[in-house]
Write a protein that holds these residues in place. Structure first.
Motif: not given
Length: 439
Positions: A390-414
């Motif tokens: 993703t580019d990182g601009r979006g609404i993230y879930p607040q609750k942690q899922p039961r599986y490993k999760t990673a967000f991969l970014y190609l540019e600067s993000y907040d």
């Protein structure tokens, strides 16, 4: 002295004198750049009279003896810069990172990155007046606030007209890259040399950090480029962290008792007493989810490049299970598609018919809800993790899922918007742009 010709003794004298001159240059650079001690003295010196000037392959520093002697006497400042220029190439891993990029443009980009770093250093011994060409291109890079490293410079150069490339090549040329790898795939020796300079770069950063000396723009640029070179190899390692332990049908030699096996053969002729264990616990990707943010801001070219590179890494060196399942999900503010790959040969079919679907705003939550439902319905035997490209601009879930999760970014993000449970990794979009047509 009877069999020694004067020409031979003169050549040997020139080689030794040039090597001494290079040692003096390295010592003088060290007095200003103490943290570079490991890098400055990593080369073996080797005379090569075919060269116009200097070159390196990471192991040796090649030079034309008469050229070094002349520079030492008449233009010592340039000799210092030429030597440091080659050292920076190796520290930034330039010789080993070209891949399938255009060789000429890559060479120019590497020269600009090295020269920019030196021109920003506040060191009298290597200072030189900035030409108008340098000032203009530096101002353009600085105005964008990006790291002036080889990859982004390459991207900038790729669209320039030939005449402008000619001008930049002439302006920034310093050493010959003739000994750099010519092929995309590195040989074992080249990989060893690359790893050596990775270690040197790590040590350099540690020394720099301990000294607390990072005052001028050149030092900051050097540190950023070393870190950038380090991050380029992170995706391969990153995927390994998502592998799960799984029993795969395979002989395990560690559990095989050859003594009992041979005793059975001797006792019962052709019938062994025991059979070798046919299963072995190995790290392989089994069930995996890749979610692609197909919002308007994420281009189809980058998505295809990312998937291409991801599956290339998953399938090389027998790293994919015989019956593994990988869900490739496209999502923006909704889940748009879910392609399930069960065998390696299905990857090509996916690319043959792949279309980007979506284009709306980004909301990460629907994709997680969808994957949670798949988990509840038993779609995965063992889910190794989820990668969200993703580019990182979006609404993230607040609750942690039961599986490993990673967000991969190609540019600067907040980073403040990313939930604390999520793994984060910055990727180099140039890597994926250049691999969209190759598997």
């Amino acid at each position: 002295m009877g069999d020694i010709r004067y020409e031979d003794s003169q050549e040997v004298w020139e080689e030794k004198t040039a090597a001494k001159a290079l040692n003096v240059a390295a010592d003088d650079l060290l007095s200003n750049l103490r943290f570079l001690s490991g890098a400055l003295f990593s080369f073996e010196y080797k005379s090569d009279q075919r060269l116009v000037g200097t070159a390196t392959d990471g192991e040796k520093y090649y030079y034309k003896s008469t050229k070094i002697i002349t520079l030492f006497k008449d233009n010592y400042n340039y000799l210092l810069r030429a030597y440091l220029h080659s050292v920076l190439h190796c520290l930034f891993l330039h010789p080993w990172l070209r891949g399938d990029r255009d060789m000429r443009i890559w060479n120019i980009a590497c020269d600009i990155a090295a020269e920019y770093t030196m021109d920003k250093m506040d060191i009298d011994a290597i200072k030189r007046p900035l030409s108008l060409i340098r000032k203009r291109i530096y101002d353009e890079f600085d105005s964008e606030g990006k790291v002036v490293a080889a990859v982004p410079v390459y991207r900038y150069l790729f669209g320039l007209p030939p005449q402008q490339l000619d001008s930049l090549e002439k302006e920034f040329f310093t050493d010959d890259h003739v000994f750099w790898p010519k092929e995309e795939k590195l040989t074992d020796d080249q990989v060893i040399m690359k790893n050596k300079w990775q270690d040197i770069g790590k040590q350099t950063e540690q020394k720099k950090h301990r000294s607390g000396d990072e005052d001028d723009d050149g030092d900051i640029s050097l540190s950023k480029q070393i870190r950038a070179a380090k991050s380029r190899r992170s995706y391969r390692k990153f995927l390994k962290d998502f592998m799960v332990m799984r029993e795969e049908l395979k002989t395990d030699p560690d559990e095989f008792d050859i003594g009992l096996y041979m005793y059975g053969l001797s006792l019962y002729k052709n019938m062994p007493l025991i059979e070798p264990l046919e299963t072995k616990e190995e790290k392989r990707v089994r069930d995996f989810v890749v979610v692609v943010d197909t919002s308007y801001s994420t281009s189809g070219e980058l998505v295809k490049g990312f998937l291409n590179e991801t599956f290339r890494l998953l399938t090389e060196e027998d790293s994919f299970f015989r019956e593994g399942r990988v869900h490739v999900i496209q999502a923006d503010d909704k889940v748009r598609s879910d392609n399930v790959i069960k065998r390696v040969d299905e990857i090509d079919a996916l690319f043959d018919n792949f279309e980007i679907r979506g284009g709306g705003n980004t909301d990460f939550r629907p994709a997680f809800t969808y994957v949670d439902e798949l988990v509840e319905n038993g779609a995965f035997e063992e889910l190794g993790g989820l990668l969200y490209f993703t580019d990182g601009r979006g609404i993230y879930p607040q609750k942690q899922p039961r599986y490993k999760t990673a967000f991969l970014y190609l540019e600067s993000y907040d980073k403040e918007q990313v939930p604390p449970w999520a793994i984060q990794l910055m990727l180099d979009d140039e890597e994926f742009r250049m691999n969209t047509s190759k598997r």
